[in-house]
Scaffold this active site. Structure first.
Site, PDB file in Angstrom:
ATOM      1  N   ASN A 188       0.839  -1.369  -0.122  1.00  0.00           N
ATOM      2  CA  ASN A 188       0.205   0.072   0.106  1.00  0.00           C
ATOM      3  C   ASN A 188       0.859   1.226  -0.030  1.00  0.00           C
ATOM      4  O   ASN A 188       0.325   2.271   0.314  1.00  0.00           O
ATOM      5  CB  ASN A 188      -0.872   0.110   1.362  1.00  0.00           C
ATOM      6  CG  ASN A 188      -2.077  -1.111   1.100  1.00  0.00           C
ATOM      7  OD1 ASN A 188      -2.716  -0.984   0.088  1.00  0.00           O
ATOM      8  ND2 ASN A 188      -2.229  -1.640   2.244  1.00  0.00           N
TER       9      ASN A 188
ATOM     10  N   ASP B 185       9.815  -5.977   1.264  1.00  0.00           N
ATOM     11  CA  ASP B 185       9.836  -5.418   2.431  1.00  0.00           C
ATOM     12  C   ASP B 185      11.403  -4.675   2.619  1.00  0.00           C
ATOM     13  O   ASP B 185      12.288  -5.279   2.328  1.00  0.00           O
ATOM     14  CB  ASP B 185       9.991  -6.655   3.618  1.00  0.00           C
ATOM     15  CG  ASP B 185       9.585  -6.115   4.739  1.00  0.00           C
ATOM     16  OD1 ASP B 185       8.500  -5.381   5.190  1.00  0.00           O
ATOM     17  OD2 ASP B 185      10.340  -6.029   5.770  1.00  0.00           O
TER      18      ASP B 185
ATOM     19  N   PHE C 155      10.689   9.100  -1.229  1.00  0.00           N
ATOM     20  CA  PHE C 155       9.669   9.082  -0.211  1.00  0.00           C
ATOM     21  C   PHE C 155      10.575   8.775   1.217  1.00  0.00           C
ATOM     22  O   PHE C 155      11.583   8.475   1.135  1.00  0.00           O
ATOM     23  CB  PHE C 155       8.696   7.972  -0.493  1.00  0.00           C
ATOM     24  CG  PHE C 155       8.934   6.601  -0.634  1.00  0.00           C
ATOM     25  CD1 PHE C 155       9.555   5.894  -1.844  1.00  0.00           C
ATOM     26  CD2 PHE C 155       9.116   5.630   0.322  1.00  0.00           C
ATOM     27  CE1 PHE C 155      10.049   4.806  -1.908  1.00  0.00           C
ATOM     28  CE2 PHE C 155       9.279   4.590   0.383  1.00  0.00           C
ATOM     29  CZ  PHE C 155       9.820   3.993  -0.734  1.00  0.00           C
TER      30      PHE C 155
ATOM     31  N   ASP D 248      14.348   9.423   2.108  1.00  0.00           N
ATOM     32  CA  ASP D 248      15.024   9.860   0.791  1.00  0.00           C
ATOM     33  C   ASP D 248      15.589  11.477   1.078  1.00  0.00           C
ATOM     34  O   ASP D 248      16.945  11.542   0.610  1.00  0.00           O
ATOM     35  CB  ASP D 248      14.100   9.715  -0.408  1.00  0.00           C
ATOM     36  CG  ASP D 248      14.292   8.267  -0.694  1.00  0.00           C
ATOM     37  OD1 ASP D 248      14.985   7.641  -0.359  1.00  0.00           O
ATOM     38  OD2 ASP D 248      13.303   7.864  -1.818  1.00  0.00           O
TER      39      ASP D 248
HETATM   40  P1  IMP Z   1       7.854  -1.699   4.934  1.00  0.00           P
HETATM   41  O1  IMP Z   1       8.536  -2.598   3.620  1.00  0.00           O
HETATM   42  O2  IMP Z   1       6.368  -1.667   4.435  1.00  0.00           O
HETATM   43  O3  IMP Z   1       8.044  -2.543   6.103  1.00  0.00           O
HETATM   44  O4  IMP Z   1       8.131  -0.234   4.897  1.00  0.00           O
HETATM   45  C1  IMP Z   1       9.452   0.216   4.237  1.00  0.00           C
HETATM   46  C2  IMP Z   1       9.717   1.444   5.102  1.00  0.00           C
HETATM   47  O5  IMP Z   1      11.211   1.816   4.683  1.00  0.00           O
HETATM   48  C3  IMP Z   1       9.274   2.732   4.301  1.00  0.00           C
HETATM   49  O6  IMP Z   1       7.954   2.906   4.960  1.00  0.00           O
HETATM   50  C4  IMP Z   1      10.469   3.718   4.499  1.00  0.00           C
HETATM   51  O7  IMP Z   1      10.044   4.354   5.807  1.00  0.00           O
HETATM   52  C5  IMP Z   1      11.484   2.938   4.290  1.00  0.00           C
HETATM   53  N1  IMP Z   1      12.019   2.870   3.163  1.00  0.00           N
HETATM   54  C6  IMP Z   1      12.317   1.695   2.358  1.00  0.00           C
HETATM   55  N2  IMP Z   1      12.648   1.914   1.207  1.00  0.00           N
HETATM   56  C7  IMP Z   1      12.698   3.225   1.255  1.00  0.00           C
HETATM   57  C8  IMP Z   1      13.266   4.235   0.135  1.00  0.00           C
HETATM   58  O8  IMP Z   1      13.662   3.470  -1.091  1.00  0.00           O
HETATM   59  N3  IMP Z   1      13.234   5.378   0.545  1.00  0.00           N
HETATM   60  C9  IMP Z   1      13.066   5.819   1.646  1.00  0.00           C
HETATM   61  N4  IMP Z   1      12.537   5.022   2.588  1.00  0.00           N
HETATM   62  C10 IMP Z   1      12.443   3.694   2.407  1.00  0.00           C
END
Ligand code: IMP
Length: 192
Positions: free
Chosen positions: A9, A68, A148, A151
């Site tokens: 999402n 993830d 996002f 970043d």
């Molecule tokens: P999840 O994989 O849904 O547990 O969430 C991953 C979380 O890691 C995101 O909501 C961001 O806070 C962080 N994150 C993962 N990849 C990125 C990225 O490419 N840029 C910035 N934040 C990231």
């Protein structure tokens, strides 16, 4: 055209994956009528990616990919890691997360961090994993509006700008997600 569901999402992730994956119809959770949050209760990226992919595969019986990911900060012993999305608590708030990270690093010299992405792909009933990491440092203050999450404070190794400032195409080439998606695409090309 073959179809693949993105079990997420997170609009930022979905946008990046859509920019990188062609020749395959990517479906969102909305497209398949799945409106719940997917639980991610585990301590490892692998387990969380698997549970997300399995949840959606059971719901849809279609090919699914789940990412993830998170940021692991050296001076914080790898935190926030798998808890990156909810570092500052519920509901998920990218700005609060980023600010909390800056607060916890205040006065610390060691700014090393890396992003990690673990993609779990369920393709024709079989499970495959693809991993990517991206090393860098945490800036002193947020800069830029691209990307996002963290970043605006993440400066990839070899650059002097944050992912918030760099062109999204550069991020997709260098990033943890870009690397993991490229590995997934290589695999999919062997299947077709
Ligand atoms: P999840 O994989 O849904 O547990 O969430 C991953 C979380 O890691 C995101 O909501 C961001 O806070 C962080 N994150 C993962 N990849 C990125 C990225 O490419 N840029 C910035 N934040 C990231």
């Amino acid at each position: 055209m073959e179809q693949l569901i993105i079990a997420s999402n997170n609009a930022g992730k979905i946008k990046e994956i859509r920019e990188m994956v062609q020749d395959i119809e990517l479906l969102s959770l909305k497209d398949i009528g799945f409106n719940d949050e997917i639980p991610e209760p585990y301590d490892t990226f692998e387990e969380n990616a698997l549970v997300k992919a399995m949840t959606i595969h059971k719901f849809s019986a279609k090919n699914v990919m789940a990412d993830d990911s998170g940021i692991c900060v050296n001076a914080l012993n790898g935190a926030p890691g798998v808890n990156s999305a909810y570092f500052a608590g519920l509901p998920r708030d990218d700005n609060k997360n980023l600010q909390k990270l800056l607060d916890e690093l205040a006065g610390k010299e060691d700014r090393w961090a890396y992003y990690k992405a673990l993609i779990c792909l369920i393709w024709n009933g079989e499970t495959h994993y693809f991993e990517g990491t991206c090393k860098g440092t945490i800036a002193e203050a947020p800069k830029g509006t691209a990307g996002f999450g963290y970043d605006p404070i993440f400066v990839p190794e070899g650059y002097d700008k944050t992912f918030g400032e760099l062109d999204p195409q550069i991020k997709n080439r260098l990033s943890h997600r870009g690397i993991a998606v490229a590995k997934m695409i290589d695999f999919l090309n062997t299947q077709r």
